[in-house]
Scaffold this motif. Sequence first.
Motif, short mmCIF file in Angstrom:
data_model
loop_
_atom_site.label_atom_id
_atom_site.label_comp_id
_atom_site.label_asym_id
_atom_site.label_seq_id
_atom_site.Cartn_x
_atom_site.Cartn_y
_atom_site.Cartn_z
N LYS A 175 0.82 -1.20 0.00
CA LYS A 175 0.00 0.00 0.00
C LYS A 175 0.86 1.26 0.00
O LYS A 175 1.94 1.29 0.58
CB LYS A 175 -0.91 0.01 1.22
CG LYS A 175 -1.94 -1.09 1.21
CD LYS A 175 -2.87 -0.96 2.38
CE LYS A 175 -3.91 -2.07 2.32
NZ LYS A 175 -4.87 -1.96 3.41
N HIS A 224 0.78 -1.08 -8.64
CA HIS A 224 0.19 -2.36 -9.03
C HIS A 224 0.91 -3.00 -10.23
O HIS A 224 0.78 -4.20 -10.47
CB HIS A 224 -1.30 -2.19 -9.36
CG HIS A 224 -1.56 -1.38 -10.58
ND1 HIS A 224 -1.50 0.01 -10.56
CD2 HIS A 224 -1.85 -1.75 -11.85
CE1 HIS A 224 -1.75 0.45 -11.78
NE2 HIS A 224 -1.97 -0.59 -12.58
N THR A 225 1.68 -2.22 -10.98
CA THR A 225 2.39 -2.75 -12.14
C THR A 225 3.72 -3.39 -11.77
O THR A 225 4.32 -4.06 -12.61
CB THR A 225 2.65 -1.65 -13.18
OG1 THR A 225 3.54 -0.68 -12.62
CG2 THR A 225 1.36 -1.00 -13.63
N GLU A 253 8.16 -7.26 -5.84
CA GLU A 253 8.15 -6.34 -4.69
C GLU A 253 9.50 -6.21 -4.01
O GLU A 253 9.73 -5.24 -3.29
CB GLU A 253 7.08 -6.75 -3.68
CG GLU A 253 5.69 -6.36 -4.10
CD GLU A 253 4.68 -6.47 -2.97
OE1 GLU A 253 5.07 -6.45 -1.79
OE2 GLU A 253 3.48 -6.56 -3.28
#
Length: 188
Positions: free
Chosen positions: A2, A44-45, A49
């Motif tokens: 987030k 989101h792309t 991570e």
Amino acid sequence: MKTEELWTRFSTDLLSFIQKRVRSEFDAEDILQDVFRKIHLSVHTLSDESKIQSWMYQITRNAITDYYRTSARRNGAETHFDDEIELIEETEEASNLNNLVSGWLSCIVQDLDEKYREAILLTELGVLNQKQLAERLGISVSGAKSRVQRGREKIKEILLACCHIERDRLGNVIDYQRKSVSCNCNLC
């Protein structure tokens, strides 16, 4: 991940990064807001991570470049080639995280046994060479060298137990990932 979590974790470091490259504090804060807007719109792309930090710094470097291009256009001035090269060199130099990771050393050194801490503080972070260290401590030169070497090894062990460090072909730190939530490296 987030955006709020990213803000909490990275906003201070990113703002510091920007402030070193932009003269105006207000402009630096505006750039930071723009960076997080872009992050929010495209997080989101991101497929991996574990690369979030290097991805965010790349967005930040691009935003700084855009800032200078916009400023030059607004002022009716063309950017000079030398200025562009200097900006590129500064952002490339800053793209590695050497300074950040080296800043953790003072905290890590404090966790060493006294004899290793003293050896590292006086030689690696101080002004003495190993011969001067030996004289000061009243030990042999080989004993002083051993203490410094063991101190270095212990620092490396502590750092690598806490964080995964990714380096480029020149040895520059380009990314890091904490291995556990108990890692205190980036709190130093």
